[in-house]
Design a protein around this motif. Structure first.
Motif, PDB file in Angstrom:
ATOM      1  N   LEU A 190       0.644  -1.389  -0.313  1.00 45.84           N
ATOM      2  CA  LEU A 190       0.070  -0.154  -0.274  1.00 45.84           C
ATOM      3  C   LEU A 190       0.928   1.237   0.060  1.00 45.84           C
ATOM      4  CD1 LEU A 190      -2.653  -0.564   2.586  1.00 45.84           C
ATOM      5  CD2 LEU A 190      -3.120  -0.688   0.178  1.00 45.84           C
ATOM      6  N   GLU A 191       0.277   2.183  -0.610  1.00 43.49           N
ATOM      7  CA  GLU A 191       1.225   3.648  -0.451  1.00 43.49           C
ATOM      8  C   GLU A 191       0.574   3.927   1.506  1.00 43.49           C
ATOM      9  OE1 GLU A 191       2.436   5.083  -2.539  1.00 43.49           O
ATOM     10  OE2 GLU A 191       2.750   3.988  -4.222  1.00 43.49           O
ATOM     11  N   PRO A 192       2.217   4.975   1.826  1.00 44.65           N
ATOM     12  CA  PRO A 192       1.936   5.216   2.865  1.00 44.65           C
ATOM     13  C   PRO A 192       0.436   6.098   3.501  1.00 44.65           C
ATOM     14  CG  PRO A 192       4.067   5.916   1.577  1.00 44.65           C
ATOM     15  CD  PRO A 192       3.011   5.338   0.502  1.00 44.65           C
ATOM     16  N   GLU A 193      -0.130   6.588   2.593  1.00 50.02           N
ATOM     17  CA  GLU A 193      -1.472   7.252   2.800  1.00 50.02           C
ATOM     18  C   GLU A 193      -2.262   6.509   3.645  1.00 50.02           C
ATOM     19  OE1 GLU A 193      -0.591   7.395  -1.463  1.00 50.02           O
ATOM     20  OE2 GLU A 193      -0.277   8.007  -0.155  1.00 50.02           O
ATOM     21  N   ASP A 194      -2.395   5.290   3.143  1.00 43.93           N
ATOM     22  CA  ASP A 194      -3.124   4.128   3.398  1.00 43.93           C
ATOM     23  C   ASP A 194      -2.627   2.880   4.577  1.00 43.93           C
ATOM     24  OD1 ASP A 194      -5.152   4.814   1.151  1.00 43.93           O
ATOM     25  OD2 ASP A 194      -3.907   4.195  -0.048  1.00 43.93           O
ATOM     26  N   SER A 195      -1.316   2.960   4.635  1.00 41.65           N
ATOM     27  CA  SER A 195      -1.097   2.229   5.694  1.00 41.65           C
ATOM     28  C   SER A 195      -0.725   2.337   6.791  1.00 41.65           C
ATOM     29  CB  SER A 195       0.512   1.918   4.298  1.00 41.65           C
ATOM     30  OG  SER A 195       1.749   2.822   4.845  1.00 41.65           O
ATOM     31  N   LEU A 196      -0.660   4.038   6.556  1.00 38.73           N
ATOM     32  CA  LEU A 196       0.114   4.725   8.313  1.00 38.73           C
ATOM     33  C   LEU A 196      -1.062   4.722   9.158  1.00 38.73           C
ATOM     34  CD1 LEU A 196       2.578   7.670   7.151  1.00 38.73           C
ATOM     35  CD2 LEU A 196       2.668   5.385   8.260  1.00 38.73           C
ATOM     36  N   PRO A 197      -2.198   5.067   8.120  1.00 39.24           N
ATOM     37  CA  PRO A 197      -3.227   4.804   8.923  1.00 39.24           C
ATOM     38  C   PRO A 197      -3.761   3.301   9.579  1.00 39.24           C
ATOM     39  CG  PRO A 197      -3.847   6.153   7.303  1.00 39.24           C
ATOM     40  CD  PRO A 197      -2.366   5.450   6.985  1.00 39.24           C
ATOM     41  N   MET A 198      -3.971   2.651   9.176  1.00 42.49           N
ATOM     42  CA  MET A 198      -3.719   1.115   9.204  1.00 42.49           C
ATOM     43  C   MET A 198      -2.896   0.955  10.204  1.00 42.49           C
ATOM     44  SD  MET A 198      -4.492  -0.571   5.859  1.00 42.49           S
ATOM     45  CE  MET A 198      -4.962  -2.529   6.636  1.00 42.49           C
ATOM     46  N   LEU A 199      -1.999   1.394  11.182  1.00 40.83           N
ATOM     47  CA  LEU A 199      -0.478   1.020  11.846  1.00 40.83           C
ATOM     48  C   LEU A 199      -1.261   1.294  13.032  1.00 40.83           C
ATOM     49  CD1 LEU A 199       2.386   0.482  12.147  1.00 40.83           C
ATOM     50  CD2 LEU A 199       3.073   2.511  12.032  1.00 40.83           C
ATOM     51  N   LYS A 200      -1.229   2.984  12.961  1.00 38.80           N
ATOM     52  CA  LYS A 200      -2.044   3.741  14.379  1.00 38.80           C
ATOM     53  C   LYS A 200      -3.130   2.874  14.174  1.00 38.80           C
ATOM     54  CE  LYS A 200      -1.399   7.634  14.716  1.00 38.80           C
ATOM     55  NZ  LYS A 200      -1.409   9.607  14.136  1.00 38.80           N
ATOM     56  N   THR A 201      -3.571   2.074  14.035  1.00 40.07           N
ATOM     57  CA  THR A 201      -5.113   1.266  14.687  1.00 40.07           C
ATOM     58  C   THR A 201      -4.855   0.396  15.097  1.00 40.07           C
ATOM     59  OG1 THR A 201      -5.708   1.069  12.171  1.00 40.07           O
ATOM     60  CG2 THR A 201      -7.163   3.194  12.898  1.00 40.07           C
ATOM     61  N   GLY A 202      -3.493  -0.530  14.800  1.00 41.88           N
ATOM     62  CA  GLY A 202      -3.375  -1.648  14.840  1.00 41.88           C
ATOM     63  C   GLY A 202      -3.569  -2.919  13.973  1.00 41.88           C
ATOM     64  N   ASP A 203      -3.622  -2.949  13.089  1.00 43.15           N
ATOM     65  CA  ASP A 203      -4.376  -3.519  11.306  1.00 43.15           C
ATOM     66  C   ASP A 203      -2.579  -3.528  10.841  1.00 43.15           C
ATOM     67  OD1 ASP A 203      -6.845  -3.599  12.092  1.00 43.15           O
ATOM     68  OD2 ASP A 203      -6.801  -1.860  11.106  1.00 43.15           O
ATOM     69  N   LEU A 204      -1.787  -2.929  10.751  1.00 44.30           N
ATOM     70  CA  LEU A 204       0.052  -3.431  10.870  1.00 44.30           C
ATOM     71  C   LEU A 204       0.601  -3.534  11.967  1.00 44.30           C
ATOM     72  CD1 LEU A 204      -0.366  -1.539   7.084  1.00 44.30           C
ATOM     73  CD2 LEU A 204      -0.778  -4.456   7.709  1.00 44.30           C
ATOM     74  N   ASP A 205       2.110  -3.608  11.436  1.00 43.52           N
ATOM     75  CA  ASP A 205       2.988  -3.578  12.798  1.00 43.52           C
ATOM     76  C   ASP A 205       3.951  -3.861  12.146  1.00 43.52           C
ATOM     77  OD1 ASP A 205       1.507  -4.656  14.843  1.00 43.52           O
ATOM     78  OD2 ASP A 205       2.245  -7.115  13.510  1.00 43.52           O
ATOM     79  N   VAL A 206       4.202  -2.990  11.079  1.00 41.12           N
ATOM     80  CA  VAL A 206       5.676  -2.615  10.597  1.00 41.12           C
ATOM     81  C   VAL A 206       4.918  -1.953   9.174  1.00 41.12           C
ATOM     82  CG1 VAL A 206       8.219  -2.364   9.813  1.00 41.12           C
ATOM     83  CG2 VAL A 206       6.650  -4.346  12.388  1.00 41.12           C
ATOM     84  N   VAL A 207       5.206  -0.938   9.112  1.00 45.81           N
ATOM     85  CA  VAL A 207       5.444  -0.833   7.986  1.00 45.81           C
ATOM     86  C   VAL A 207       5.979   0.599   6.926  1.00 45.81           C
ATOM     87  CG1 VAL A 207       3.606   2.055   6.090  1.00 45.81           C
ATOM     88  CG2 VAL A 207       2.979   0.029   7.430  1.00 45.81           C
TER      89      VAL A 207
END
Length: 311
Positions: A128-145
């Motif tokens: 994913l592009e950063p504008e999509d992945s960073l929000p998912m990181l902050k909500t706990g859906d991803l661990d390392v981006v």
């Protein structure tokens, strides 16, 4: 006592700018988010949101509570990391993400090593592009981006995340080898009248192109947009325009394309691993960062030799 889950909902509204956007990111309905935030206001005893037209914005107190929320969530991440270090070691689940270029060049090789070194670790990946992945990181859906940034663009502070620099690479001007200027280093301003192939609207890649062109004294003429460097290089190969490209873009050969160093404006791209603040003590996250650093060092040396430099 304030409810941490509701506090995190408020943080999400602050991050995304609206209740509807926060609800969509969290797979909730806007009414469910509104109800939870109303309960949070009753718990806090003050207004945290105020109506502005058809939307909402945080009050001064709401903004302060979001800052406290970042600190609370970071401490909880640290607590979970300590517990995992004692109970699991490098095991459990690790959800990773990268923008496409880094997914191919860095993340896939890193996951291969981690799977061999840590067989008890369940790994997953999405690009994913950063504008999509960073929000998912902050909500706990991803661990390392894995994300990227450019030295010409300021990095917005975010107390909820930690950024770890993996590599810095230059951007070159990719041109057809039939171009009479394709003989060595060139000024960016020499290409003021060319067609440029650039990133999509709203992307950092487009923003940095506009910024450096302004520094060189011109506004780029743009007809083709893509965030995929393979598309950009194919367009250059076809004679449709020129583009700024980094070494990591050259995982394949593009006959007829050469790259020029810029002599008037220096442009660098940073590739970063981003984690939630406080999660770096998790054994799986710590191991992933270590492997990514190793893979990145190797990639810098390997891909730099693949760039078809002129001269």
């Amino acid at each position: 006592m304030l409810n941490v889950h509701r506090m995190s909902l408020l943080r999400e509204v602050a991050s995304r700018g609206s209740i509807a956007a926060a609800a969509e990111a969290l797979y909730l309905t806007p009414s469910a988010v509104s109800q939870q935030l109303s309960t949070l206001e009753r718990e806090a005893g003050v207004e945290l949101l105020e109506r502005v037209g058809r939307g909402v914005r945080l009050t001064h107190t709401g903004t302060k509570l979001v800052a406290y929320t970042e600190r609370v969530l970071a401490v909880l991440e640290e607590a979970e990391a300590d517990l995992q270090a004692v109970s699991e070691g490098v095991a459990g689940q690790l959800r990773t993400c990268a923008f496409p270029t880094a997914a191919r060049a860095l993340l896939v090789p890193a996951l291969k090593r981690m799977r061999a070194d840590h067989p008890l670790l369940a790994l997953s990946m999405v690009d994913l592009e950063p504008e999509d992945s960073l929000p998912m990181l902050k909500t706990g859906d991803l661990d390392v981006v894995l994300t990227y940034g450019f030295d010409r663009l300021p990095e917005r502070p975010d107390p909820g995340i930690e950024r770890h620099l993996l590599l810095t690479e230059p951007l070159y001007i990719a041109v057809p080898d039939t171009d009479p200027r394709a003989t060595g280093p060139a000024k960016l301003s020499d290409f003021r009248d060319d067609n440029w192939v650039v990133g999509r609207d709203g992307s950092p890649f487009l923003d940095v192109m506009i910024r450096v062109a302004a520094e060189a004294g011109f506004e780029p003429r743009v007809e083709l947009h893509s965030n995929d460097y393979q598309v950009l290089l194919s367009a250059v190969q076809a004679g449709l325009g020129i583009a700024l490209v980094p070494p990591l873009a050259f995982f394949a050969q593009y006959p007829g394309v050469v790259c020029l160093r810029t002599s008037d404006v220096q442009i660098n791209r940073r590739v970063l691993a981003v984690i939630r603040r406080g999660s770096g003590g998790r054994p799986a996250v710590e191991a992933a960062l270590g492997v990514l650093r190793d893979v990145s060092r190797e990639a810098v040396a390997r891909y730099e030799t693949l760039v078809p430099l002129a001269g």
